[in-house]
Motif scaffolding. Structure first.
Motif, PDB file in Angstrom:
ATOM      1  N   ARG A 134      10.620  -2.601   8.262  1.00 14.86           N
ATOM      2  CA  ARG A 134      11.568  -2.981   9.247  1.00 14.86           C
ATOM      3  C   ARG A 134      11.851  -2.219  10.362  1.00 14.86           C
ATOM      4  O   ARG A 134      11.798  -2.751  11.748  1.00 14.86           O
ATOM      5  CB  ARG A 134      12.891  -3.171   8.566  1.00 14.86           C
ATOM      6  N   ALA A 135      12.004  -0.750  10.022  1.00 16.23           N
ATOM      7  CA  ALA A 135      12.283  -0.009  11.528  1.00 16.23           C
ATOM      8  C   ALA A 135      10.970   0.089  12.371  1.00 16.23           C
ATOM      9  O   ALA A 135      11.353  -0.023  13.641  1.00 16.23           O
ATOM     10  CB  ALA A 135      12.625   1.379  10.917  1.00 16.23           C
ATOM     11  N   PHE A 136       9.850  -0.010  11.855  1.00 12.54           N
ATOM     12  CA  PHE A 136       8.763  -0.115  12.872  1.00 12.54           C
ATOM     13  C   PHE A 136       8.611  -1.301  13.614  1.00 12.54           C
ATOM     14  O   PHE A 136       8.283  -1.370  14.680  1.00 12.54           O
ATOM     15  CB  PHE A 136       7.495  -0.082  11.944  1.00 12.54           C
ATOM     16  N   MET A 137       9.068  -2.494  12.939  1.00 14.22           N
ATOM     17  CA  MET A 137       8.946  -3.764  13.675  1.00 14.22           C
ATOM     18  C   MET A 137       9.987  -3.680  14.797  1.00 14.22           C
ATOM     19  O   MET A 137       9.871  -4.380  15.873  1.00 14.22           O
ATOM     20  CB  MET A 137       8.990  -4.924  12.556  1.00 14.22           C
ATOM     21  N   GLN A 138      11.100  -3.172  14.497  1.00 17.50           N
ATOM     22  CA  GLN A 138      12.213  -3.027  15.640  1.00 17.50           C
ATOM     23  C   GLN A 138      11.782  -2.355  16.722  1.00 17.50           C
ATOM     24  O   GLN A 138      11.949  -2.477  17.732  1.00 17.50           O
ATOM     25  CB  GLN A 138      13.350  -2.420  14.726  1.00 17.50           C
ATOM     26  N   ARG A 139      10.764  -1.087  16.260  1.00 16.81           N
ATOM     27  CA  ARG A 139      10.489  -0.177  17.439  1.00 16.81           C
ATOM     28  C   ARG A 139       9.554  -0.922  18.234  1.00 16.81           C
ATOM     29  O   ARG A 139       9.137  -0.617  19.452  1.00 16.81           O
ATOM     30  CB  ARG A 139       9.901   0.987  16.838  1.00 16.81           C
ATOM     31  N   ILE A 181       0.181  -0.558  13.790  1.00 13.26           N
ATOM     32  CA  ILE A 181       1.581  -0.777  14.114  1.00 13.26           C
ATOM     33  C   ILE A 181       2.004   0.122  15.588  1.00 13.26           C
ATOM     34  O   ILE A 181       2.670  -0.273  16.238  1.00 13.26           O
ATOM     35  CB  ILE A 181       2.628  -0.160  12.974  1.00 13.26           C
ATOM     36  N   ALA A 182       0.937   1.158  15.474  1.00 18.08           N
ATOM     37  CA  ALA A 182       1.062   1.838  16.860  1.00 18.08           C
ATOM     38  C   ALA A 182       0.541   1.055  17.997  1.00 18.08           C
ATOM     39  O   ALA A 182       0.964   1.020  19.075  1.00 18.08           O
ATOM     40  CB  ALA A 182       0.276   3.075  16.807  1.00 18.08           C
ATOM     41  N   GLU A 183      -0.510   0.154  17.751  1.00 20.95           N
ATOM     42  CA  GLU A 183      -0.726  -0.809  18.962  1.00 20.95           C
ATOM     43  C   GLU A 183       0.178  -1.649  19.415  1.00 20.95           C
ATOM     44  O   GLU A 183       0.450  -2.132  20.145  1.00 20.95           O
ATOM     45  CB  GLU A 183      -2.005  -1.547  18.631  1.00 20.95           C
ATOM     46  N   LEU A 184       0.886  -2.195  18.385  1.00 22.42           N
ATOM     47  CA  LEU A 184       2.050  -3.140  18.479  1.00 22.42           C
ATOM     48  C   LEU A 184       3.260  -2.382  19.272  1.00 22.42           C
ATOM     49  O   LEU A 184       3.857  -3.122  20.225  1.00 22.42           O
ATOM     50  CB  LEU A 184       2.735  -3.732  17.189  1.00 22.42           C
ATOM     51  N   VAL A 185       3.534  -1.023  18.972  1.00 19.42           N
ATOM     52  CA  VAL A 185       4.751  -0.522  19.795  1.00 19.42           C
ATOM     53  C   VAL A 185       4.043  -0.351  21.158  1.00 19.42           C
ATOM     54  O   VAL A 185       4.815  -0.523  22.262  1.00 19.42           O
ATOM     55  CB  VAL A 185       4.822   0.994  19.128  1.00 19.42           C
ATOM     56  N   GLU A 186       2.876  -0.201  21.562  1.00 20.51           N
ATOM     57  CA  GLU A 186       2.301  -0.026  22.717  1.00 20.51           C
ATOM     58  C   GLU A 186       2.363  -1.466  23.426  1.00 20.51           C
ATOM     59  O   GLU A 186       2.710  -1.384  24.590  1.00 20.51           O
ATOM     60  CB  GLU A 186       0.860   0.638  22.834  1.00 20.51           C
ATOM     61  N   CYS A 187       2.208  -2.435  22.872  1.00 16.99           N
ATOM     62  CA  CYS A 187       2.409  -3.694  23.262  1.00 16.99           C
ATOM     63  C   CYS A 187       3.618  -3.871  23.789  1.00 16.99           C
ATOM     64  O   CYS A 187       3.887  -4.681  24.995  1.00 16.99           O
ATOM     65  CB  CYS A 187       1.763  -4.816  22.548  1.00 16.99           C
ATOM     66  N   SER A 188       4.542  -3.248  23.137  1.00 18.52           N
ATOM     67  CA  SER A 188       6.303  -3.738  23.509  1.00 18.52           C
ATOM     68  C   SER A 188       6.348  -3.132  24.763  1.00 18.52           C
ATOM     69  O   SER A 188       7.218  -3.405  25.412  1.00 18.52           O
ATOM     70  CB  SER A 188       6.961  -3.082  22.438  1.00 18.52           C
ATOM     71  N   GLU A 231      11.016   0.066  31.091  1.00 19.93           N
ATOM     72  CA  GLU A 231      12.012   0.901  31.317  1.00 19.93           C
ATOM     73  C   GLU A 231      12.078   1.819  30.033  1.00 19.93           C
ATOM     74  O   GLU A 231      11.795   1.250  29.008  1.00 19.93           O
ATOM     75  CB  GLU A 231      13.313   0.118  31.168  1.00 19.93           C
ATOM     76  N   PRO A 232      12.243   3.104  30.123  1.00 10.15           N
ATOM     77  CA  PRO A 232      12.269   4.253  28.982  1.00 10.15           C
ATOM     78  C   PRO A 232      13.347   3.630  27.909  1.00 10.15           C
ATOM     79  O   PRO A 232      14.292   3.452  28.501  1.00 10.15           O
ATOM     80  CB  PRO A 232      12.273   5.300  29.606  1.00 10.15           C
ATOM     81  N   LYS A 233      12.778   3.716  26.717  1.00 14.17           N
ATOM     82  CA  LYS A 233      14.015   3.269  25.696  1.00 14.17           C
ATOM     83  C   LYS A 233      14.558   4.830  25.119  1.00 14.17           C
ATOM     84  O   LYS A 233      14.139   5.545  24.899  1.00 14.17           O
ATOM     85  CB  LYS A 233      13.294   2.633  24.400  1.00 14.17           C
ATOM     86  N   ARG A 234      15.827   4.562  25.548  1.00 15.61           N
ATOM     87  CA  ARG A 234      16.761   5.641  24.867  1.00 15.61           C
ATOM     88  C   ARG A 234      17.062   5.698  23.501  1.00 15.61           C
ATOM     89  O   ARG A 234      17.077   4.777  22.954  1.00 15.61           O
ATOM     90  CB  ARG A 234      17.896   5.842  25.611  1.00 15.61           C
ATOM     91  N   ALA A 235      16.695   6.862  22.861  1.00 17.80           N
ATOM     92  CA  ALA A 235      16.922   6.888  21.221  1.00 17.80           C
ATOM     93  C   ALA A 235      18.193   6.384  20.822  1.00 17.80           C
ATOM     94  O   ALA A 235      19.104   6.767  21.549  1.00 17.80           O
ATOM     95  CB  ALA A 235      16.632   8.196  20.790  1.00 17.80           C
ATOM     96  N   ASN A 236      18.440   5.541  19.927  1.00 17.84           N
ATOM     97  CA  ASN A 236      19.643   5.117  19.421  1.00 17.84           C
ATOM     98  C   ASN A 236      20.210   6.205  18.608  1.00 17.84           C
ATOM     99  O   ASN A 236      19.592   6.774  17.687  1.00 17.84           O
ATOM    100  CB  ASN A 236      19.525   3.887  18.498  1.00 17.84           C
ATOM    101  N   SER A 237      21.639   6.490  18.594  1.00 20.95           N
ATOM    102  CA  SER A 237      22.216   7.421  18.044  1.00 20.95           C
ATOM    103  C   SER A 237      22.048   7.562  16.489  1.00 20.95           C
ATOM    104  O   SER A 237      21.804   8.332  15.863  1.00 20.95           O
ATOM    105  CB  SER A 237      23.336   8.064  18.391  1.00 20.95           C
TER     106      SER A 237
END
Length: 281
Positions: free
Chosen positions: A98-103, A154-161, A167-173
C-alpha cells in the motif's frame, strides 16, 4: 492467456511479494467484473484499447498506459469492440504494498498511469517486463530475480508519477516516523524489543505511533512487530541446521515455548509442523 502462479505458503507476509504474472491478447469486448480482487494487480496495455471502471469513474486506455486494481475495490474492465487490447499484468501483496502504491501516486481516485520514457525515446521498460519475468521464471535463482523485477516495476511506477507533477514531494512527517520505526525494528527485532522501545526511539507516544501503523498497514505496531519476527522465523526455518530454540532466540524470544505459541497463533501451525511442510515436495 498465460498466467504464472507463484507457489509459496499462503500464510507468509513479506514486505513485498510477487504472487503471479501473465499476459493476454483479448477478444473484442472481453471483460472482467464487476468484481473484487484480494491483491494489488497492475495491468499494462501493450496494444489496442479498452476501458477500466472503478470508484464510480470510467477511464479509456490505449497502448502505453495501465491501471491498478486495489484489493477490496469493485472494478470492471472491457476490451474495445474493434481494437481490443493486449495487456500484461502482475499481482502482488505484502506489508509495504500500500505504501509503495501511494508513493507511486496510485489510488482508487487515481488508478491510471502512463509509461514514462525518461531517458530513451526508444525504450519503455514496461514493454519488456513480462519477458524479463518469464526469463526469470525459468532460472534457478527465480525467486531472487522475480523479487528484484517486482521492485523494479514499482520503481518505474514511481518514476511515472513524477511525470505527472514536476513539483518536488516533501516527506510526510508521519511517513518519516514510520520509516524510523521500521528501521529500528529491522535493526533490533532479535533483541527483547517492545512497542515502548520503538516509540521511545522515534520520539512518539506508543499509542499514537501504533495508530499510524494501523492506518498505514492495517496492523497495530505490536502486531507489525510480531508479524515481522514471524516472517524472519519462516526464513530461518528453511535452514535445517537451526533448532527451533535457535530460531526463537534469533527473533527476540528467550522462551522457545512462547515463541512456538506465537508462531502458531500468527502462521497457523507450530514451527516444527511448518518446517515439515517445507520439506515436502
Amino acid at each position: 492467456m498465460e498466467i504464472y502462479q507463484k507457489k509459496e505458503p499462503p500464510q507468509r507476509q513479506m514486505e513485498l511479494r510477487l504472487r503471479f504474472f501473465g499476459e493476454e491478447h483479448c477478444q473484442p469486448l472481453h471483460s472482467w467484473g464487476p468484481g473484487l480482487r484480494d491483491l494489488y494487480i497492475i495491468h499494462y496495455v501493450h496494444s489496442g484499447k479498452g476501458q477500466f471502471s472503478t470508484g464510480g469513474e470510467t477511464y479509456k486506455l490505449s497502448a502505453g498506459s495501465g491501471f491498478l486494481i486495489i484489493p477490496g475495490t469493485l472494478v470492471h474492465y472491457t476490451a474495445d469492440d474493434t481494437d481490443p487490447w493486449s495487456y500484461s499484468w502482475i499481482g502482488f501483496d505484502g506489508l509495504h504494498a500500500r505504501a509503495f502504491m501511494q508513493r507511486a501516486g496510485l489510488s482508487v481516485s487515481q488508478p491510471i498511469f502512463h509509461a514514462n520514457n525518461r531517458n530513451d525515446a526508444e525504450t519503455n521498460w514496461f514493454e519488456e517486463a513480462h519477458r524479463l519475468l518469464m526469463d526469470a521464471y525459468q532460472r534457478e535463482s527465480n525467486d531472487i530475480l522475480e523479487q528484484s523485477l517486482l521492485y523494479r516495476y514499482i520503481a518505474e511506477l514511481v518514476e511515472c508519477s513524477g511525470s505527472r507533477s514536476h513539483e518536488p514531494k516533501r516527506a510526510n512527517s508521519k511517513e518519516v516516523y514510520m520509516g524510523q520505526a521500521i528501521t529500528f525494528i529491522e535493526n533490533n527485532y532479535s533483541q527483547k524489543t517492545t512497542v515502548q522501545d520503538i516509540a521511545q526511539a522515534v520520539g512518539l507516544d506508543s499509542t499514537y505511533l501504533s495508530g499510524l501503523f494501523k492506518q498505514q498497514y492495517g496492523l497495530s505496531l505490536q502486531l507489525f512487530l510480531l508479524q515481522f519476527r514471524m516472517n524472519r522465523a519462516i526464513e530461518l526455518l528453511a535452514n535445517p541446521d537451526l533448532t527451533v530454540s535457535d530460531i526463537a532466540r534469533s527473533v527476540g524470544y528467550t522462551d522457545p515455548f512462547l515463541f512456538s505459541k506465537m508462531f502458531k497463533k500468527t502462521i497457523g501451525s507450530p514451527p516444527r509442523t511448518y518446517r515439515e511442510q517445507l520439506d515436502k515436495p
